[in-house]
Design a protein around this motif. Structure first.
Motif, PDB file in Angstrom:
ATOM      1  N   PRO A 193      13.382 -27.796  43.402  1.00 12.95           N
ATOM      2  CA  PRO A 193      13.511 -27.976  41.957  1.00 12.95           C
ATOM      3  C   PRO A 193      12.134 -28.269  41.356  1.00 12.95           C
ATOM      4  O   PRO A 193      11.221 -28.694  42.069  1.00 12.95           O
ATOM      5  CB  PRO A 193      14.403 -29.212  41.831  1.00 12.95           C
ATOM      6  N   SER A 194      11.984 -28.074  40.066  1.00 13.36           N
ATOM      7  CA  SER A 194      10.743 -28.496  39.410  1.00 13.36           C
ATOM      8  C   SER A 194      10.661 -30.014  39.532  1.00 13.36           C
ATOM      9  O   SER A 194      11.693 -30.694  39.666  1.00 13.36           O
ATOM     10  CB  SER A 194      10.745 -28.071  37.946  1.00 13.36           C
ATOM     11  N   LEU A 195       9.458 -30.548  39.512  1.00 12.84           N
ATOM     12  CA  LEU A 195       9.286 -31.987  39.770  1.00 12.84           C
ATOM     13  C   LEU A 195      10.042 -32.846  38.764  1.00 12.84           C
ATOM     14  O   LEU A 195      10.488 -33.943  39.075  1.00 12.84           O
ATOM     15  CB  LEU A 195       7.799 -32.339  39.769  1.00 12.84           C
ATOM     16  N   GLU A 196      10.193 -32.349  37.542  1.00 11.43           N
ATOM     17  CA  GLU A 196      10.860 -33.154  36.502  1.00 11.43           C
ATOM     18  C   GLU A 196      12.383 -32.997  36.504  1.00 11.43           C
ATOM     19  O   GLU A 196      13.078 -33.661  35.738  1.00 11.43           O
ATOM     20  CB  GLU A 196      10.300 -32.793  35.112  1.00 11.43           C
ATOM     21  N   SER A 197      12.908 -32.122  37.339  1.00 11.17           N
ATOM     22  CA  SER A 197      14.375 -31.907  37.353  1.00 11.17           C
ATOM     23  C   SER A 197      15.120 -33.179  37.710  1.00 11.17           C
ATOM     24  O   SER A 197      14.707 -33.916  38.607  1.00 11.17           O
ATOM     25  CB  SER A 197      14.770 -30.892  38.430  1.00 11.17           C
ATOM     26  N   ILE A 198      16.235 -33.387  37.050  1.00 12.86           N
ATOM     27  CA  ILE A 198      17.140 -34.470  37.435  1.00 12.86           C
ATOM     28  C   ILE A 198      18.129 -33.879  38.438  1.00 12.86           C
ATOM     29  O   ILE A 198      18.784 -32.877  38.161  1.00 12.86           O
ATOM     30  CB  ILE A 198      17.920 -35.009  36.207  1.00 12.86           C
ATOM     31  N   ILE A 199      18.212 -34.518  39.594  1.00  9.91           N
ATOM     32  CA  ILE A 199      19.111 -34.022  40.643  1.00  9.91           C
ATOM     33  C   ILE A 199      20.355 -34.903  40.691  1.00  9.91           C
ATOM     34  O   ILE A 199      20.252 -36.138  40.794  1.00  9.91           O
ATOM     35  CB  ILE A 199      18.416 -34.061  42.027  1.00  9.91           C
ATOM     36  N   GLU A 200      21.484 -34.257  40.593  1.00 11.24           N
ATOM     37  CA  GLU A 200      22.737 -35.005  40.739  1.00 11.24           C
ATOM     38  C   GLU A 200      23.812 -34.077  41.285  1.00 11.24           C
ATOM     39  O   GLU A 200      23.641 -32.864  41.319  1.00 11.24           O
ATOM     40  CB  GLU A 200      23.171 -35.617  39.411  1.00 11.24           C
ATOM     41  N   HIS A 201      24.933 -34.663  41.720  1.00 12.14           N
ATOM     42  CA  HIS A 201      26.023 -33.877  42.286  1.00 12.14           C
ATOM     43  C   HIS A 201      26.603 -32.936  41.226  1.00 12.14           C
ATOM     44  O   HIS A 201      26.604 -33.251  40.035  1.00 12.14           O
ATOM     45  CB  HIS A 201      27.123 -34.817  42.778  1.00 12.14           C
ATOM     46  N   GLU A 202      27.107 -31.815  41.675  1.00 19.86           N
ATOM     47  CA  GLU A 202      27.849 -30.922  40.784  1.00 19.86           C
ATOM     48  C   GLU A 202      29.188 -31.606  40.491  1.00 19.86           C
ATOM     49  O   GLU A 202      29.902 -32.016  41.414  1.00 19.86           O
ATOM     50  CB  GLU A 202      27.998 -29.557  41.489  1.00 19.86           C
ATOM     51  N   ARG A 203      29.482 -31.733  39.195  1.00 12.13           N
ATOM     52  CA  ARG A 203      30.625 -32.573  38.813  1.00 12.13           C
ATOM     53  C   ARG A 203      31.959 -32.116  39.407  1.00 12.13           C
ATOM     54  O   ARG A 203      32.789 -32.938  39.796  1.00 12.13           O
ATOM     55  CB  ARG A 203      30.724 -32.654  37.284  1.00 12.13           C
ATOM     56  N   ALA A 204      32.122 -30.796  39.507  1.00  9.25           N
ATOM     57  CA  ALA A 204      33.402 -30.287  40.031  1.00  9.25           C
ATOM     58  C   ALA A 204      33.625 -30.681  41.488  1.00  9.25           C
ATOM     59  O   ALA A 204      34.731 -30.562  42.006  1.00  9.25           O
ATOM     60  CB  ALA A 204      33.431 -28.765  39.886  1.00  9.25           C
ATOM     61  N   LEU A 205      32.564 -31.138  42.170  1.00 12.01           N
ATOM     62  CA  LEU A 205      32.695 -31.449  43.596  1.00 12.01           C
ATOM     63  C   LEU A 205      32.956 -32.934  43.860  1.00 12.01           C
ATOM     64  O   LEU A 205      32.948 -33.381  45.001  1.00 12.01           O
ATOM     65  CB  LEU A 205      31.429 -30.996  44.342  1.00 12.01           C
TER      66      LEU A 205
END
Ligand code: AKG
Ligand code: FE2
Length: 245
Positions: A193-205
């Motif tokens: 991901p780009s360094l500024e991306s926020i990483i979080e779980h995919e909500r449907a999962l």
């Protein structure tokens, strides 16, 4: 033009003595797979390695012309498998592409050291091209060899894909063992991901029966945590441990 390749190893002809692990950290005896009778002709292997050598001798500008503009093709498989929309991993989540070339000289006693110690990759997905045996993955409590297939990529699921899939995909723990008589070259393309991306779980999962496993974070933060833990790794994937709920 910035220097793209590390030059420290230019004059290194053999493995420096300080690469040998202290006794309690050695990988031990039975880790080398046979490198004969693997079905790949010597001619083909020579040609392949020469392509790598020629490639790395090229000026940086010429090399850049060979990079694909679309590094997201490999994600098609994961989007359909996870039930998320095609394109989910496009743009910011797969923006950063980095290439690492590794060269592992032969070593008379591979039980004394590792080419690359056990780890998971911090990025999203790694595409690995290897010309010789050496890669092993940790599965069901043991290290298993990944035999090289000519012109095939080994695709490694990495930490960010585990977080986004809420643990449905597991980051592959892997390492590299040395060979007694032959050198090994590998090319790893890290898609991140780009360094500024926020990483979080995919909500449907995430659901009542499948609770959220990781806190969300900025990818840069994750990388910094990883680097801060390099000297004293705690747990299988120290950076990932830090974001577990
Ligand atoms: O050389 C290899 O096959 C693996 C290299 C690796 O694991 C890495 O660059 O993260
Ligand atoms: Fe790796």
């Amino acid at each position: 033009m910035s220097i793209l390749l590390s030059t420290w190893s230019r004059n290194v002809q053999s493995v420096p003595a300080n690469y040998v692990f202290p006794e309690d950290k050695r990988p031990g005896g039975d880790i080398t797979a046979p490198v004969i009778n693997h079905g790949v002709s010597e001619e083909l292997m020579d040609e392949t390695i020469n392509v790598f050598k020629d490639f790395f001798n090229m000026p940086a500008e010429d090399k850049a012309m060979h990079y694909s503009k679309d590094g997201t093709t490999g994600f098609r498989h994961y989007t359909s498998g996870l039930g998320v929309e095609l394109g989910y991993f496009g743009d910011e989540l797969s923006k950063l592409h980095e290439l690492a070339a590794h060269h592992y000289p032969p070593y008379p006693d591979p039980s004394l050291l590792l080419g690359f110690g056990g780890h998971t990759d911090t990025n999203l997905l790694t595409l690995l091209q290897q010309n010789m045996y050496g890669l092993q993955i940790f599965k069901d409590g043991q290290w298993l060899g990944v035999e090289p297939i000519p012109h095939a990529f080994v695709i490694n699921i990495c930490d960010q894909l585990e977080v986004i899939s809420n643990g449905k995909l597991k980051s592959a723990r892997h390492r590299v063992v040395m060979n007694t008589n032959v050198a090994r070259t590998s090319l790893a393309t890290f898609i991140s991901p780009s360094l500024e991306s926020i990483i979080e779980h995919e909500r449907a999962l995430v659901s009542a029966s499948e609770p959220q496993l990781f806190k969300s974070f900025r990818f840069k933060e994750y990388r910094d945590t990883y680097i801060a833990n390099l000297r004293e790794p705690k747990g299988a994937s120290p950076a990932q441990e830090a974001y577990k709920l």
